[in-house]
Design an enzyme around this catalytic site. Sequence first.
Site, PDB file in Angstrom:
ATOM      1  N   ARG A 141     -12.104 -42.258  47.432  1.00 52.35           N
ATOM      2  CA  ARG A 141     -11.294 -41.861  46.279  1.00 52.35           C
ATOM      3  C   ARG A 141     -12.055 -40.959  45.298  1.00 52.35           C
ATOM      4  O   ARG A 141     -11.460 -40.385  44.398  1.00 52.35           O
ATOM      5  CB  ARG A 141     -10.774 -43.124  45.558  1.00 52.35           C
ATOM      6  CG  ARG A 141      -9.689 -43.850  46.339  1.00 52.35           C
ATOM      7  CD  ARG A 141      -9.386 -45.225  45.753  1.00 52.35           C
ATOM      8  NE  ARG A 141     -10.349 -46.247  46.177  1.00 52.35           N
ATOM      9  CZ  ARG A 141     -10.385 -47.488  45.709  1.00 52.35           C
ATOM     10  NH1 ARG A 141      -9.527 -47.868  44.782  1.00 52.35           N
ATOM     11  NH2 ARG A 141     -11.283 -48.350  46.149  1.00 52.35           N
ATOM     12  N   GLY A 163     -15.797 -52.502  55.742  1.00 52.10           N
ATOM     13  CA  GLY A 163     -15.327 -53.455  54.743  1.00 52.10           C
ATOM     14  C   GLY A 163     -16.467 -54.274  54.137  1.00 52.10           C
ATOM     15  O   GLY A 163     -17.561 -54.348  54.688  1.00 52.10           O
TER      16      GLY A 163
HETATM   17  C1  UD1 Z   1     -13.472 -54.794  46.004  1.00 52.86           C
HETATM   18  C2  UD1 Z   1     -12.849 -56.173  46.239  1.00 52.86           C
HETATM   19  C3  UD1 Z   1     -11.794 -56.416  45.152  1.00 52.86           C
HETATM   20  C4  UD1 Z   1     -12.417 -56.323  43.788  1.00 52.86           C
HETATM   21  C5  UD1 Z   1     -13.134 -54.977  43.613  1.00 52.86           C
HETATM   22  C6  UD1 Z   1     -13.951 -54.996  42.352  1.00 52.86           C
HETATM   23  C7  UD1 Z   1     -12.904 -56.532  48.639  1.00 52.86           C
HETATM   24  C8  UD1 Z   1     -12.117 -56.580  49.889  1.00 52.86           C
HETATM   25  N1  UD1 Z   1     -12.243 -56.212  47.544  1.00 52.86           N
HETATM   26  O1  UD1 Z   1     -12.434 -53.822  46.171  1.00 52.86           O
HETATM   27  O2  UD1 Z   1     -11.240 -57.730  45.336  1.00 52.86           O
HETATM   28  O3  UD1 Z   1     -11.416 -56.456  42.791  1.00 52.86           O
HETATM   29  O4  UD1 Z   1     -14.048 -54.736  44.700  1.00 52.86           O
HETATM   30  O5  UD1 Z   1     -14.582 -53.781  42.118  1.00 52.86           O
HETATM   31  O6  UD1 Z   1     -14.074 -56.814  48.675  1.00 52.86           O
HETATM   32  N2  UD1 Z   1     -18.893 -51.421  50.511  1.00 52.86           N
HETATM   33  C9  UD1 Z   1     -19.806 -51.523  51.529  1.00 52.86           C
HETATM   34  N3  UD1 Z   1     -19.343 -51.507  52.825  1.00 52.86           N
HETATM   35  C10 UD1 Z   1     -18.028 -51.365  53.112  1.00 52.86           C
HETATM   36  C11 UD1 Z   1     -17.101 -51.242  52.051  1.00 52.86           C
HETATM   37  C12 UD1 Z   1     -17.561 -51.300  50.762  1.00 52.86           C
HETATM   38  O7  UD1 Z   1     -21.000 -51.656  51.317  1.00 52.86           O
HETATM   39  O8  UD1 Z   1     -17.706 -51.351  54.306  1.00 52.86           O
HETATM   40  C13 UD1 Z   1     -19.390 -51.423  49.130  1.00 52.86           C
HETATM   41  C14 UD1 Z   1     -19.012 -50.178  48.389  1.00 52.86           C
HETATM   42  O9  UD1 Z   1     -20.039 -49.174  48.510  1.00 52.86           O
HETATM   43  C15 UD1 Z   1     -18.858 -50.667  46.958  1.00 52.86           C
HETATM   44  C16 UD1 Z   1     -18.468 -52.130  47.124  1.00 52.86           C
HETATM   45  O10 UD1 Z   1     -18.792 -52.490  48.442  1.00 52.86           O
HETATM   46  O11 UD1 Z   1     -20.075 -50.596  46.251  1.00 52.86           O
HETATM   47  C17 UD1 Z   1     -16.986 -52.345  46.867  1.00 52.86           C
HETATM   48  O12 UD1 Z   1     -16.244 -51.554  47.782  1.00 52.86           O
HETATM   49  P1  UD1 Z   1     -14.899 -50.825  47.367  1.00 52.86           P
HETATM   50  O13 UD1 Z   1     -14.372 -50.122  48.570  1.00 52.86           O
HETATM   51  O14 UD1 Z   1     -15.062 -50.074  46.134  1.00 52.86           O
HETATM   52  O15 UD1 Z   1     -13.971 -52.122  47.122  1.00 52.86           O
HETATM   53  P2  UD1 Z   1     -12.686 -52.221  46.243  1.00 52.86           P
HETATM   54  O16 UD1 Z   1     -11.544 -51.652  46.983  1.00 52.86           O
HETATM   55  O17 UD1 Z   1     -12.949 -51.683  44.890  1.00 52.86           O
HETATM   56 CA    CA Z   2     -14.679 -50.637  43.939  1.00 49.80          CA
END
Ligand code: UD1
Ligand code: CA
Length: 469
Positions: free
Chosen positions: A17, A80
Site C-alpha cells: 500500500r 503473512g
Molecule cells: C496486522 C494485524 C492486524 C493489526 C495490525 C496493526 C495480522 C494478520 N493482522 O495487520 O490485526 O490490527 O497489524 O498494525 O497480523 N510482515 C512480515 N511478514 C509478512 C507480513 C507482514 O514480516 O508476511 C510484517 C510487516 O513488515 C509489518 C507487520 O508484519 O511490519 C504487519 O504487517 P502488515 O501487512 O502491515 O499487517 P496489517 O495488515 O497492518
Molecule cells: Ca500494518
Amino acid sequence: MAASIQAVVLAAGRGTRMKSARAKVLHQALGAPLLEHVLRAVRSLPVDPVTVVVGHQADAVEAAFAGRGLRFVRQDPPRGTGHALQVARDEIAAHPAKTLLVVSGDVPLLRPETLLSLLDVHERSRAAATLLTVELDDPGAYGRVLRGTDGQVRAIVEARDASDAERRVREVNAGIYAFDVALLLPLLPGLQPQNDQGEYYLTDVIGLLRSAGRSVHAVKASDPAEALGVNTVGELSEVSLILRERRVADLMAAGVALEDPASTHIGLDVTVEADAVLRPYTILEGRTTVASGAVIGPFVRLVDAQIGAGAQVLDHCLLRECVVEAGASIGPFAHLRPESHVGARAKVGNFVELKKTRLGEGSKAPHLSYLGDATIGPGVNIGAGTITCNYDGRTKSPTEIGAGAFVGSDVTLVAPLSVGAGAYVGAGSVITEDVPDGALALGRARQVVKVGWAEARARQREEGKTTRE
Ligand code: UD1
Ligand code: CA
C-alpha cells in the site's frame, strides 16, 4: 522483570500500500527508518536476543541495520504475520527465554513504557498471550479485538474478514504481543491461510489458544497513536508529524526555547541544551548538539554540527560535520562543510563557505569568501571576497595563515601557501609565494593614471580619428 524475554520484530512485509519500490520499514520518519523507531523502543527494555524477520528487500534492510547485534531471519516470500513467526520458529526455540515479545516493524509511535506495561501485565497474569490494543473512533482496516463475557480476548478478526457487527468493534489489535513461548510454538504449524488474503495470520493464534483453554489478556494503550501502523504514504506523514510533535514537546519541557515548534525539525540523535533558542524553520539532523544560550535560525539546517554555548547561527545557513565554538557567529547565508572548525568568538559572515578549515579564536571572515583546506590562527582578518585556491585540478593543497595576520579584500591565495603571523596582504593581490611573519605582500598590477585622457579622446573623436588606448 524477572523472567528472560526475547523479541521478534516483523519487517518482511511488502508494504504494497506504500506504492513504493523501497521496503516499507526503510521509509523514514523524523530522519530515521520506521524500523529504527521500533527497535529503539524494543531495545530500551531488557530484551535479548532481538530477531528481525526480513523478506521484501531483505538485503537492504539487513544492510541498514548491520552491526547492531540483531539476528536476522529470512521470510521469502512473505506469506503473512503467522508465516513470519513460523520461519523464526527455530531461532525462537533455540533460546531459553520464557516470554516472546512480538512487535510489528511498522508502528514507530510505540513507547517503551507501553511495552513495559504489556510485559508486566503478561507476567503477572501468567497469560498464554497478552496483546496491546487501542480504541479508535475509526477502526479502519485494523484487526478487531473480540472479547468474551469474562473480559478475556476471544479472537482477533481482520477487518476484511469481519462481519458487519464485528467491524463495529472499536478496540483494535496494535500488532504487539507477549507470548508464552512454550504455548505458542506448538500452535504455529497449525495455522491455516483461510482468509480473504490467503495468508497465515498470527492473529489466528489467539483464537487457537482460547480453544485450547488458555488465557489471553489485553492491555489497552491510553494513547491511540501508539498503534498507528504505517501502511500508506499518507499514514507515514501523519506518523512523522506526531513524532515531530513529541520530540519538540520533550525539548520544550527540558527548557529549550522553540519559537515555532510547528516548523522545527529535530532528529532522534540531536541534543539541545536548556536555554538554547531555536527560531522558526530550524532543522537539526544527525548527531547535532546545541549548547546552552546558542541561538539558531531562522531557516537553518545543521547536520552533525556541534554548536557551542552562546554561539549564533543566523538566517539561511547550512552546516555539516563541523564545530562552532562558544560565542562564535555564523551567517546569514553561510555554508560550513565537513571538518570545519570555527573558534571561540570568531565570525563567519554572509556568503562565506568553509571546507576543512580551522578559523582561529576571534578571527573574522565577514563577507564573500571561500576558505578550503586552510588553517587560520587567532585574531586574523580575512577581507571581503578573499579565496583560497586549494585545488589545481588534481590535488588539494593547504593554506596556513598565522595569528593576527590581516588579509585585505579580494585576495587570491594560491595554495600551498603560508602567510606568517602578523603579516599583511594588500587588497586585490594574487599571492603565490609564502609571506613571512610581519611582512607586507602585494601581488597586483601597479595602478596607471593618465591625467586628462577623457578629454583628449573626445577631441580626437571630433577630428574623426579613433583612440586605441
Ligand atoms: C496486522 C494485524 C492486524 C493489526 C495490525 C496493526 C495480522 C494478520 N493482522 O495487520 O490485526 O490490527 O497489524 O498494525 O497480523 N510482515 C512480515 N511478514 C509478512 C507480513 C507482514 O514480516 O508476511 C510484517 C510487516 O513488515 C509489518 C507487520 O508484519 O511490519 C504487519 O504487517 P502488515 O501487512 O502491515 O499487517 P496489517 O495488515 O497492518
Ligand atoms: Ca500494518
